[in-house]
Design a protein around this motif. Sequence first.
Motif, short mmCIF file in Angstrom:
data_model
loop_
_atom_site.label_atom_id
_atom_site.label_comp_id
_atom_site.label_asym_id
_atom_site.label_seq_id
_atom_site.Cartn_x
_atom_site.Cartn_y
_atom_site.Cartn_z
N ILE A 146 0.84 -1.19 0.00
CA ILE A 146 0.00 0.00 0.00
C ILE A 146 0.88 1.24 0.00
O ILE A 146 1.94 1.25 0.60
CB ILE A 146 -0.97 -0.03 1.21
CG1 ILE A 146 -2.05 1.03 1.08
CG2 ILE A 146 -0.20 0.10 2.52
CD1 ILE A 146 -3.20 0.84 2.08
N SER A 147 0.42 2.26 -0.69
CA SER A 147 1.17 3.51 -0.79
C SER A 147 1.06 4.30 0.51
O SER A 147 0.22 3.99 1.36
CB SER A 147 0.63 4.34 -1.95
OG SER A 147 -0.70 4.74 -1.68
N PRO A 148 1.87 5.34 0.68
CA PRO A 148 1.80 6.14 1.90
C PRO A 148 0.42 6.73 2.17
O PRO A 148 -0.01 6.80 3.33
CB PRO A 148 2.83 7.24 1.65
CG PRO A 148 3.83 6.59 0.77
CD PRO A 148 3.04 5.70 -0.14
N SER A 149 -0.28 7.12 1.14
CA SER A 149 -1.61 7.71 1.34
C SER A 149 -2.70 6.67 1.46
O SER A 149 -3.82 6.97 1.83
CB SER A 149 -1.94 8.63 0.17
OG SER A 149 -2.10 7.86 -1.01
N GLY A 150 -2.39 5.43 1.12
CA GLY A 150 -3.38 4.36 1.18
C GLY A 150 -4.21 4.22 -0.08
O GLY A 150 -5.15 3.44 -0.12
N SER A 151 -3.84 4.95 -1.12
CA SER A 151 -4.69 4.99 -2.30
C SER A 151 -4.32 3.97 -3.37
O SER A 151 -5.04 3.80 -4.33
CB SER A 151 -4.64 6.38 -2.93
OG SER A 151 -3.31 6.68 -3.31
N ARG A 152 -3.20 3.31 -3.22
CA ARG A 152 -2.74 2.41 -4.28
C ARG A 152 -2.34 1.06 -3.72
O ARG A 152 -1.17 0.79 -3.50
CB ARG A 152 -1.56 3.04 -5.02
CG ARG A 152 -1.89 4.35 -5.69
CD ARG A 152 -0.68 4.92 -6.41
NE ARG A 152 -0.26 4.08 -7.53
CZ ARG A 152 0.78 4.36 -8.31
NH1 ARG A 152 1.50 5.45 -8.10
NH2 ARG A 152 1.12 3.55 -9.29
N PRO A 153 -3.31 0.18 -3.50
CA PRO A 153 -2.96 -1.16 -3.03
C PRO A 153 -2.62 -2.09 -4.20
O PRO A 153 -3.16 -1.95 -5.29
CB PRO A 153 -4.24 -1.62 -2.34
CG PRO A 153 -5.34 -0.92 -3.08
CD PRO A 153 -4.77 0.40 -3.52
#
Length: 125
Positions: free
Chosen positions: A51-58
Amino acid sequence: QVQLQAFGGGLVQAGGSLRLSCAASGRTFSTYFMGWFRQAPGKEREFVARISPSGSRPYYADSVKGRFAISRDNAKNTVYLQMNSLKPEDTAVYYCAGDSSYSDSYYYVNEYDYWGQGTVVTVSS
Protein backbone atom coordinates in the motif's frame (compact mmCIF):
# COMPACT_ATOMS: atom_id res chain seq x y z
CA GLN A 1 14.42 4.52 11.06
CA VAL A 2 11.25 2.46 11.43
CA GLN A 3 10.69 -0.49 13.74
CA LEU A 4 7.84 -2.84 12.90
CA GLN A 5 5.92 -5.33 15.00
CA ALA A 6 3.35 -7.63 13.46
CA PHE A 7 0.65 -9.39 15.42
CA GLY A 8 -2.80 -10.92 15.03
CA GLY A 9 -1.89 -14.34 13.68
CA GLY A 10 -3.47 -17.52 14.93
CA LEU A 11 -5.24 -20.74 14.06
CA VAL A 12 -8.37 -20.51 11.94
CA GLN A 13 -10.48 -22.94 9.97
CA ALA A 14 -10.63 -22.80 6.19
CA GLY A 15 -13.13 -20.18 5.09
CA GLY A 16 -12.52 -18.09 8.16
CA SER A 17 -11.02 -14.63 8.60
CA LEU A 18 -8.16 -12.98 10.43
CA ARG A 19 -6.89 -9.43 10.61
CA LEU A 20 -3.19 -8.85 10.97
CA SER A 21 -1.80 -5.61 12.30
CA CYS A 22 1.64 -4.12 12.04
CA ALA A 23 2.54 -1.34 14.44
CA ALA A 24 5.37 0.98 13.48
CA SER A 25 7.52 3.23 15.56
CA GLY A 26 9.01 6.45 14.24
CA ARG A 27 7.63 9.67 12.90
CA THR A 28 8.16 8.81 9.24
CA PHE A 29 5.68 5.95 8.99
CA SER A 30 3.28 8.02 6.87
CA THR A 31 5.94 8.40 4.18
CA TYR A 32 6.61 4.70 3.75
CA PHE A 33 5.17 2.23 1.31
CA MET A 34 4.12 -0.75 3.42
CA GLY A 35 3.94 -4.36 2.40
CA TRP A 36 2.98 -7.77 3.66
CA PHE A 37 4.91 -10.90 2.74
CA ARG A 38 4.56 -14.49 3.83
CA GLN A 39 6.78 -17.53 4.08
CA ALA A 40 5.43 -21.04 4.21
CA PRO A 41 7.58 -23.90 5.57
CA GLY A 42 10.21 -24.89 3.06
CA LYS A 43 9.34 -22.07 0.68
CA GLU A 44 10.75 -18.67 -0.16
CA ARG A 45 9.25 -15.49 1.21
CA GLU A 46 6.61 -14.19 -1.18
CA PHE A 47 4.80 -10.94 -1.77
CA VAL A 48 1.22 -10.63 -0.54
CA ALA A 49 0.19 -6.97 -0.66
CA ARG A 50 1.50 -3.40 -0.69
CA ILE A 51 0.00 0.00 0.00
CA SER A 52 1.17 3.51 -0.79
CA PRO A 53 1.80 6.14 1.90
CA SER A 54 -1.61 7.71 1.34
CA GLY A 55 -3.38 4.36 1.18
CA SER A 56 -4.69 4.99 -2.30
CA ARG A 57 -2.74 2.41 -4.28
CA PRO A 58 -2.96 -1.16 -3.03
CA TYR A 59 -1.34 -4.03 -4.91
CA TYR A 60 -1.99 -7.72 -4.36
CA ALA A 61 -0.55 -11.04 -5.33
CA ASP A 62 -2.86 -12.94 -7.64
CA SER A 63 -3.20 -15.70 -5.05
CA VAL A 64 -4.89 -13.36 -2.55
CA LYS A 65 -6.66 -10.88 -4.81
CA GLY A 66 -10.33 -10.60 -3.88
CA ARG A 67 -9.79 -12.26 -0.49
CA PHE A 68 -7.26 -10.04 1.28
CA ALA A 69 -7.32 -6.29 1.81
CA ILE A 70 -4.46 -4.09 2.94
CA SER A 71 -5.13 -0.79 4.66
CA ARG A 72 -3.36 1.68 6.91
CA ASP A 73 -4.05 4.25 9.58
CA ASN A 74 -1.25 6.79 9.56
CA ALA A 75 -2.57 8.44 12.72
CA LYS A 76 -2.01 5.14 14.53
CA ASN A 77 1.19 4.20 12.68
CA THR A 78 -0.43 0.89 11.78
CA VAL A 79 -0.94 -1.15 8.63
CA TYR A 80 -3.49 -3.94 8.46
CA LEU A 81 -4.10 -7.05 6.42
CA GLN A 82 -7.68 -8.30 6.46
CA MET A 83 -7.72 -11.91 5.33
CA ASN A 84 -11.02 -13.50 4.35
CA SER A 85 -11.96 -16.85 2.85
CA LEU A 86 -8.73 -18.31 4.17
CA LYS A 87 -7.37 -21.48 2.63
CA PRO A 88 -4.91 -24.05 4.01
CA GLU A 89 -2.38 -22.80 1.46
CA ASP A 90 -2.43 -19.41 3.19
CA THR A 91 -0.66 -21.01 6.15
CA ALA A 92 2.63 -19.18 6.65
CA VAL A 93 4.55 -16.72 8.76
CA TYR A 94 3.37 -13.27 7.74
CA TYR A 95 5.77 -10.34 7.77
CA CYS A 96 5.15 -6.64 7.40
CA ALA A 97 7.79 -4.53 5.69
CA GLY A 98 8.50 -0.88 4.98
CA ASP A 99 9.88 0.63 1.79
CA SER A 100 11.11 4.22 1.84
CA SER A 101 10.63 4.84 -1.89
CA TYR A 102 8.35 4.04 -4.80
CA SER A 103 9.30 0.95 -6.79
CA ASP A 104 7.91 -0.96 -9.73
CA SER A 105 9.56 -4.04 -8.22
CA TYR A 106 7.46 -3.92 -5.08
CA TYR A 107 7.09 -7.69 -5.05
CA TYR A 108 10.80 -8.25 -4.39
CA VAL A 109 11.89 -8.88 -0.83
CA ASN A 110 15.07 -6.84 -1.35
CA GLU A 111 13.07 -3.68 -2.15
CA TYR A 112 12.10 -3.27 1.49
CA ASP A 113 14.21 -1.50 4.08
CA TYR A 114 12.58 -2.62 7.32
CA TRP A 115 10.95 -5.83 8.48
CA GLY A 116 8.81 -6.91 11.38
CA GLN A 117 9.38 -10.16 13.26
CA GLY A 118 6.51 -12.13 11.69
CA THR A 119 3.27 -13.58 12.97
CA VAL A 120 2.12 -17.14 12.34
CA VAL A 121 -1.11 -17.88 10.51
CA THR A 122 -2.32 -21.47 10.41
CA VAL A 123 -5.38 -22.42 8.38
CA SER A 124 -6.81 -25.85 9.07
CA SER A 125 -8.82 -27.79 6.52
